[in-house]
Design a protein around this motif. Sequence first.
Motif, PDB file in Angstrom:
ATOM      1  N   THR A   1      -2.543  -3.519  -2.766  1.00 50.18           N
ATOM      2  CA  THR A   1      -3.540  -3.334  -3.254  1.00 50.18           C
ATOM      3  C   THR A   1      -2.771  -3.411  -4.599  1.00 50.18           C
TER       4      THR A   1
ATOM      5  N   LEU B   1       2.057   9.456  -7.433  1.00 50.65           N
ATOM      6  CA  LEU B   1       0.253   9.425  -7.550  1.00 50.65           C
ATOM      7  C   LEU B   1       0.113  11.035  -9.179  1.00 50.65           C
TER       8      LEU B   1
ATOM      9  N   ASN C   1       0.670  -1.469   0.099  1.00 50.89           N
ATOM     10  CA  ASN C   1       0.176  -0.068  -0.339  1.00 50.89           C
ATOM     11  C   ASN C   1       0.913   1.216   0.140  1.00 50.89           C
ATOM     12  N   SER C   2       2.543   1.229   0.380  1.00 46.45           N
ATOM     13  CA  SER C   2       2.966   2.565   0.685  1.00 46.45           C
ATOM     14  C   SER C   2       3.332   2.754  -0.968  1.00 46.45           C
TER      15      SER C   2
ATOM     16  N   LYS D   1       0.461   4.531  -3.086  1.00 49.99           N
ATOM     17  CA  LYS D   1       0.786   5.574  -2.688  1.00 49.99           C
ATOM     18  C   LYS D   1       1.831   6.951  -3.077  1.00 49.99           C
ATOM     19  N   SER D   2       2.629   6.010  -3.827  1.00 50.03           N
ATOM     20  CA  SER D   2       3.587   7.063  -4.195  1.00 50.03           C
ATOM     21  C   SER D   2       3.602   7.351  -5.928  1.00 50.03           C
TER      22      SER D   2
END
Length: 547
Positions: A161, A104, A97-98, A101-102
């Motif tokens: 994800t 974007l 997930n980390s 989220k990078s």
Amino acid sequence: MAAGGGGGGGGGGAASPSHSLLETPTWAVATVCFVFILLGLLIEHLIHLLSHWLKKHRKTALFEAVEKLKSVLMLLGFLSLLLAILQRPISKICIPNSVAKSMLPCNRAAGSTKTTKTLQHLWTNNPGNSSTTPVFLVPSHGRHLAGGLDSSDHCNSKGRTSLISQSGISQLNNFMFVLAIMQIVYCVITMGLGRLKMNRWKSWETETQTVEYLAANDPNRFRLTTQTTFGRRHIDDCATTGPLLWIKCFFRQFFYSVAKVDYLTLRHGFIMAHLSSNNTFNFQKYIERSLEDDFKVIVGISPLMWLLVVIFLLVDVHGWNVYLWVSFLPLIIVLVVGTKLEVIVAKMALRVKNQSTVIKGSPLVQPNDNLFWFNHPPLVLTLLHFTLFMNAFEVAFFIWVTLQFGIRSCYHENVEKIVIRVVLAVMVQILCSYITLPLYALVTQMGSHYKRALLEENVMQIIKYWHSEVKKKKKNRNNKKNKNMEADDDEDIENSRREYYSSSTTPAAVSPSSNSPETSHLNRSPTLAPAAAETDDEITEEWRPPQ
């Protein structure tokens, strides 16, 4: 998860559920299939008619451009097929997930997108209120609800994800299709507008066959170099070298970039350099054929340009504003190339002045590759190809984002930047079509070598046929020669074998009187008597018992 549960409970009132082919009427399936097949056959037939017309009118270069266009469409078909087949396996690739989220393209947590966050919150907690759901939010949630339940559940069960959802793959497929179409459309528009601008060159070419032109350019007439029209236009003591020359040429490209005197002087120099004063040569037709050859180069998308697309998609990060700065790059390239082409014409005029202050007849410019960057005239075409592709990428990205996510999506949250990018794209299109392309078409003929378009199409066909016949004859001659060599080799081998066997029996024959035990231990050895060569006596064999 709330969105997923809400969608399951209130999906009947929120939106119409999606159906598979098992739940779709057969007449609907047949109608859609018929329409798509009809459109595909129609497009194929139109391309076939275009190719047939080009071949009939001997437009070989444009015919090859159409073939390259077909290869681009075929590549798009393969890409679409691969994405359709592999979209489910790709969507099941899970990442932390980390990492997801990078980098974007849209900052979902930024304060500038409070309205977007509020609408997303309303969607999540009240999905039944479809009337207040904004259109530009549907694709992102539709990706979760319709396209990738299985992949999302697969990755959510692992606390991760999905790498990219099935809906995201479909959107990416749409973008590549729009990009390829815009590249083709942009090239066609640029070449069409450029040819429209160069139509007046026909009257200039016709004028070269008039008596007035021949009298004005009498080869026995002496004039000062600075008194000629070409000299007065380009030779200026205040701006002959260095930055001043570049500044003068930079502004000149905007005002009558290709003058009549430039066309006539460069035409004269080209003919004297390559055709030995053939004044009946149609230079304007030659330029048209050269542009057709160049068009088949720029209409395609090279692997390097596909790599640039990947890089641009990678750096499309919110806050970096990469696309804003990249949009200035085509404008800079077009202006620099146009200035360089004007500098080349000015340098040729200065060389004429440096050679002699008095000229006989028309000014004679000397075509040379050292006038161009890295002594390589085709580099200019490469830069123009890159410029057109960059501009097509800008327009294609704007169209794709607008149609896919809406005009009020996060990509368009800064209206000023969008306006700047669109204005720059239009400006580059105008400059490239009406200024840079005519300059390129004329000035790049001033290299050390002429292009293949110098010969007419029928002459090219005759030369190609003659060349193929010569190759066939040479190949047949080599085959016969190889066969003769093989026969000679076999004969040489046979002679060597005979000599070997004959030489292995000569010691006893050469020294018949020798009583050496080393040479007399053979039980039977043929003895060739020297006298037998001089007489007709029969050659006999002597028996020598071992000692």
